[in-house]
Motif scaffolding. Structure first.
Motif, mmCIF file in Angstrom:
data_model
loop_
_atom_site.group_PDB
_atom_site.id
_atom_site.type_symbol
_atom_site.label_atom_id
_atom_site.label_comp_id
_atom_site.label_asym_id
_atom_site.label_seq_id
_atom_site.Cartn_x
_atom_site.Cartn_y
_atom_site.Cartn_z
ATOM 1 N N LEU A 142 7.259 0.570 11.054
ATOM 2 C CA LEU A 142 7.404 -0.715 10.650
ATOM 3 C C LEU A 142 7.866 -1.623 11.647
ATOM 4 O O LEU A 142 7.515 -2.736 11.668
ATOM 5 N N ASP A 143 8.674 -1.137 12.672
ATOM 6 C CA ASP A 143 9.084 -1.846 13.840
ATOM 7 C C ASP A 143 7.902 -2.483 14.451
ATOM 8 O O ASP A 143 7.792 -3.712 14.956
ATOM 9 N N LEU A 144 7.014 -1.529 14.807
ATOM 10 C CA LEU A 144 5.660 -1.929 15.504
ATOM 11 C C LEU A 144 4.995 -2.946 14.727
ATOM 12 O O LEU A 144 4.147 -3.709 15.378
ATOM 13 N N ALA A 145 4.594 -2.684 13.403
ATOM 14 C CA ALA A 145 3.986 -3.397 12.473
ATOM 15 C C ALA A 145 4.431 -4.647 12.366
ATOM 16 O O ALA A 145 3.621 -5.679 12.580
ATOM 17 N N TYR A 146 5.626 -4.954 12.349
ATOM 18 C CA TYR A 146 6.377 -6.326 12.237
ATOM 19 C C TYR A 146 5.988 -7.056 13.484
ATOM 20 O O TYR A 146 6.128 -8.187 13.466
ATOM 21 N N THR A 147 5.947 -6.351 14.763
ATOM 22 C CA THR A 147 5.740 -7.242 16.009
ATOM 23 C C THR A 147 4.102 -7.970 16.124
ATOM 24 O O THR A 147 4.219 -8.646 16.911
ATOM 25 N N GLY A 148 3.388 -7.153 15.103
ATOM 26 C CA GLY A 148 2.095 -7.524 15.253
ATOM 27 C C GLY A 148 1.369 -6.914 16.271
ATOM 28 O O GLY A 148 -0.056 -7.053 16.264
ATOM 29 N N ILE A 149 1.958 -6.039 17.212
ATOM 30 C CA ILE A 149 0.841 -5.184 17.859
ATOM 31 C C ILE A 149 0.281 -4.228 17.111
ATOM 32 O O ILE A 149 -0.770 -3.709 17.949
ATOM 33 N N LEU A 150 0.741 -3.644 16.134
ATOM 34 C CA LEU A 150 0.235 -2.693 15.431
ATOM 35 C C LEU A 150 -0.392 -3.249 13.966
ATOM 36 O O LEU A 150 0.240 -3.742 13.099
ATOM 37 N N GLY A 151 -1.794 -3.093 13.981
ATOM 38 C CA GLY A 151 -2.502 -3.445 12.998
ATOM 39 C C GLY A 151 -2.985 -2.220 12.043
ATOM 40 O O GLY A 151 -3.287 -1.317 12.653
ATOM 41 N N LEU A 152 -2.967 -2.384 10.607
ATOM 42 C CA LEU A 152 -3.221 -1.208 9.694
ATOM 43 C C LEU A 152 -4.198 -1.471 8.926
ATOM 44 O O LEU A 152 -3.993 -0.479 7.686
ATOM 45 N N LYS A 153 -4.979 -2.528 8.709
ATOM 46 C CA LYS A 153 -5.935 -2.753 8.169
ATOM 47 C C LYS A 153 -7.209 -1.886 8.082
ATOM 48 O O LYS A 153 -8.004 -1.716 7.370
ATOM 49 N N SER A 154 -7.109 -0.934 9.278
ATOM 50 C CA SER A 154 -8.252 -0.188 9.380
ATOM 51 C C SER A 154 -7.957 1.181 9.179
ATOM 52 O O SER A 154 -8.958 2.312 9.037
ATOM 53 N N VAL A 155 -6.561 1.734 8.359
ATOM 54 C CA VAL A 155 -6.244 2.897 8.320
ATOM 55 C C VAL A 155 -6.936 3.316 6.760
ATOM 56 O O VAL A 155 -7.137 2.474 5.882
ATOM 57 N N ARG A 156 -7.797 4.426 6.876
ATOM 58 C CA ARG A 156 -8.585 4.969 5.639
ATOM 59 C C ARG A 156 -7.958 6.229 5.059
ATOM 60 O O ARG A 156 -8.253 6.599 3.923
ATOM 61 N N GLN A 157 -7.134 6.934 5.936
ATOM 62 C CA GLN A 157 -6.373 7.856 5.211
ATOM 63 C C GLN A 157 -4.921 8.050 5.766
ATOM 64 O O GLN A 157 -4.614 8.075 6.888
ATOM 65 N N ILE A 158 -4.109 8.381 4.807
ATOM 66 C CA ILE A 158 -2.401 8.521 5.194
ATOM 67 C C ILE A 158 -2.010 9.777 4.666
ATOM 68 O O ILE A 158 -2.380 10.210 3.550
ATOM 69 N N VAL A 159 -1.269 10.384 5.483
ATOM 70 C CA VAL A 159 -0.640 11.692 5.382
ATOM 71 C C VAL A 159 0.799 11.293 5.372
ATOM 72 O O VAL A 159 1.299 11.076 6.368
ATOM 73 N N PHE A 160 1.426 12.057 4.170
ATOM 74 C CA PHE A 160 2.924 12.081 4.314
ATOM 75 C C PHE A 160 3.255 13.592 4.429
ATOM 76 O O PHE A 160 3.098 14.408 3.414
ATOM 77 N N ASP A 161 3.788 13.883 5.550
ATOM 78 C CA ASP A 161 4.348 15.584 5.752
ATOM 79 C C ASP A 161 5.606 15.476 5.612
ATOM 80 O O ASP A 161 6.448 14.902 5.649
ATOM 81 N N GLU A 162 5.835 16.368 4.734
ATOM 82 C CA GLU A 162 7.226 16.720 4.190
ATOM 83 C C GLU A 162 7.653 15.401 3.546
ATOM 84 O O GLU A 162 8.801 14.938 3.659
ATOM 85 N N VAL A 163 6.897 15.350 2.580
ATOM 86 C CA VAL A 163 7.125 13.752 1.869
ATOM 87 C C VAL A 163 8.724 13.761 1.128
ATOM 88 O O VAL A 163 9.413 12.687 0.930
#
Length: 445
Positions: free
Chosen positions: A132-153
């Motif tokens: 989230l820190d990186l996403a809030y800076t704008g440097i990380l875009g997440l709109k191309s994510v097609r798969q998300i994995v939660f390990d040890e959810v």
């Protein structure tokens, strides 16, 4: 089933061959097709059963070469250590491909992570906070994510990442494949899945809490911290087979306290790891333990989840966990890769109820062992160790914890009935009023 029988492409199969893997595990076999077909998947399997490869193989099999900078696969891990391990496993499988992978986590320099994100990656592994820190800076875009994995959810929820996870999901495209893996599933995690995951395929290889058959489990009744310390040193120093021992404690404070109380000889062969330690300190301790430079690693549950450390000979539960599922994660660090393991638990009277819940979850009684005859038993109790029945009323003689094999614990030996303050090996040390130990001539270090 062998990996040859799965629909795996040649680069992945070659990488697996390099790792000397031939046969798939049940979770890998069952999860491959549903993930390949794009369905949402929830997988539950015991620790040490290859859950990481269970989701990586079908994900990487479907990936095509791309020059785009934004990640297409997002893998969320609760701890630094697990994130790094997932990255290492990903890199092993991508050895003969052009797939790029990157791990970001707190405690590391965010400046370099920003640059790495900007350079581009296909698979991004991250802890929730740093993501989230990186996403809030704008440097990380997440709109191309097609798969998300939660390990040890479920561990993410127990560590308080609920808000971050919900915020993260709001940043992702509505159309995406969701994959969740864990060894146990808490009530809160199950509730989250029902609300957030649409029609998942549930794959449960073993029921939560099923005991790992290749781990020999035993327990000692040990009345207090100082006696637990004496027993730990006696076992490690006298047993040559204890060559790679993980000691789990209930808190960061307890981890530091135990390490500081070790004899100088054992302290030189030990390290401590918990979330208050700097990232480099944690990684250095892990590396020394993995490489065999030290034989004892004192840890909180931060490293119990998902970490794959080869050839751990013994697990010692210095404190019994309050959550029964955490016990399974702890002992799952040994007996991995079809090898045998040993788990020992040190239990005081206040912890007996926790142990009963663990046994109920597993559907078995853990074998109770007698304390060594020459073990020094301290009469100093902390606030969370004080027995409900005074020692002069037979507390150590009969603690009421029995199973079908007879009395669970032995009567206090005659030589141990004297008041003492530590093991004979440390007879130059005395206890102060607070119960901590000090050495004549000042502090050890």
């Amino acid at each position: 089933m062998t990996f040859d029988e799965l629909n795996i492409n040649k680069p992945l199969l070659k990488a697996i061959t390099d790792l000397d893997y031939v046969y798939t595990t049940p979770i890998q076999q069952e999860a491959y097709s549903p993930i390949m077909s794009g369905k949402n998947v929830v997988g539950i399997a015991q620790t040490g059963t290859g859950k990481t490869f269970a989701y990586l193989l079908p994900i990487l099999r479907n990936m095509k070469f791309s020059e785009q900078r934004e990640p297409r696969v997002l893998i969320i891990a609760p701890t630094h250590e697990l994130a790094i391990q997932i990255l290492q496993e990903t890199q092993k499988l991508c050895k003969y491909t052009n797939i790029r992978s990157l791990a970001v986590f707190g405690g590391a320099n965010i400046k370099y992570q920003k640059q790495a994100i900007y350079d581009g990656t296909d698979v991004l592994i991250a802890t929730p906070g740093r993501l989230l820190d990186l996403a809030y800076t704008g440097i990380l875009g997440l709109k191309s994510v097609r798969q998300i994995v939660f390990d040890e959810v479920d561990e993410m929820f127990s560590l308080g990442f609920r808000t971050q996870i919900r915020t993260l999901l709001g940043m992702l495209p509505q159309k995406k494949q969701m994959i969740m893996f864990s060894a146990t599933m808490s009530e809160e995690a199950e509730k989250f899945m029902k609300n957030a995951v649409y029609e998942p395929i549930n794959i449960e290889i073993a029921a939560h809490g099923t005991p790992i058959e290749k781990i020999q489990q035993s327990a000692y009744f040990v009345p207090n911290f100082n006696t637990k310390l004496n027993l730990l040193e006696a076992l490690v120093n006298k047993n040559e087979n204890m060559n790679k021992v993980m000691v789990f404690v209930k808190s960061k404070k307890q981890a530091d306290r135990l390490f500081e109380a070790l004899s100088p000889e054992l302290a030189e062969k030990s390290a401590v790891i918990h979330s208050n330690k700097a990232h480099n300190t944690r990684m250095r301790a892990m590396t020394r333990f993995i490489d065999g430079d030290i034989k004892v690693l004192i840890a909180t549950d931060v490293v119990a989840r998902g970490m794959d450390i080869n050839d751990v000979s013994h697990i010692i539960n210095f404190d019994i966990p309050e959550v029964a599922g955490d016990y399974m994660h702890r002992i799952g660090r040994t007996g991995r890769a079809d090898k045998d393991g040993i788990a020992l638990s040190f239990m005081n009277e206040m912890e007996q109820e926790n142990m009963s819940l663990i046994e109920e979850l597993m559907g078995m009684i853990v074998t109770k062992l007698e304390l060594p005859e020459d073990l020094d038993i301290s009469n100093i109790y902390g606030d969370d160790e004080k027995p409900s029945v005074a020692k002069d009323k037979g507390y150590l003689k009969n603690n009421g914890y029995n199973d079908e094999r007879g009395e669970a614990f032995h009567e206090k030996k005659e030589k141990n009935k004297k008041e003492n303050s530590g093991s004979a090996a440390r007879n130059k040390k005395v206890y102060n009023k607070s119960g901590s130990r000090k050495k004549y001539g000042g502090r050890r270090r």
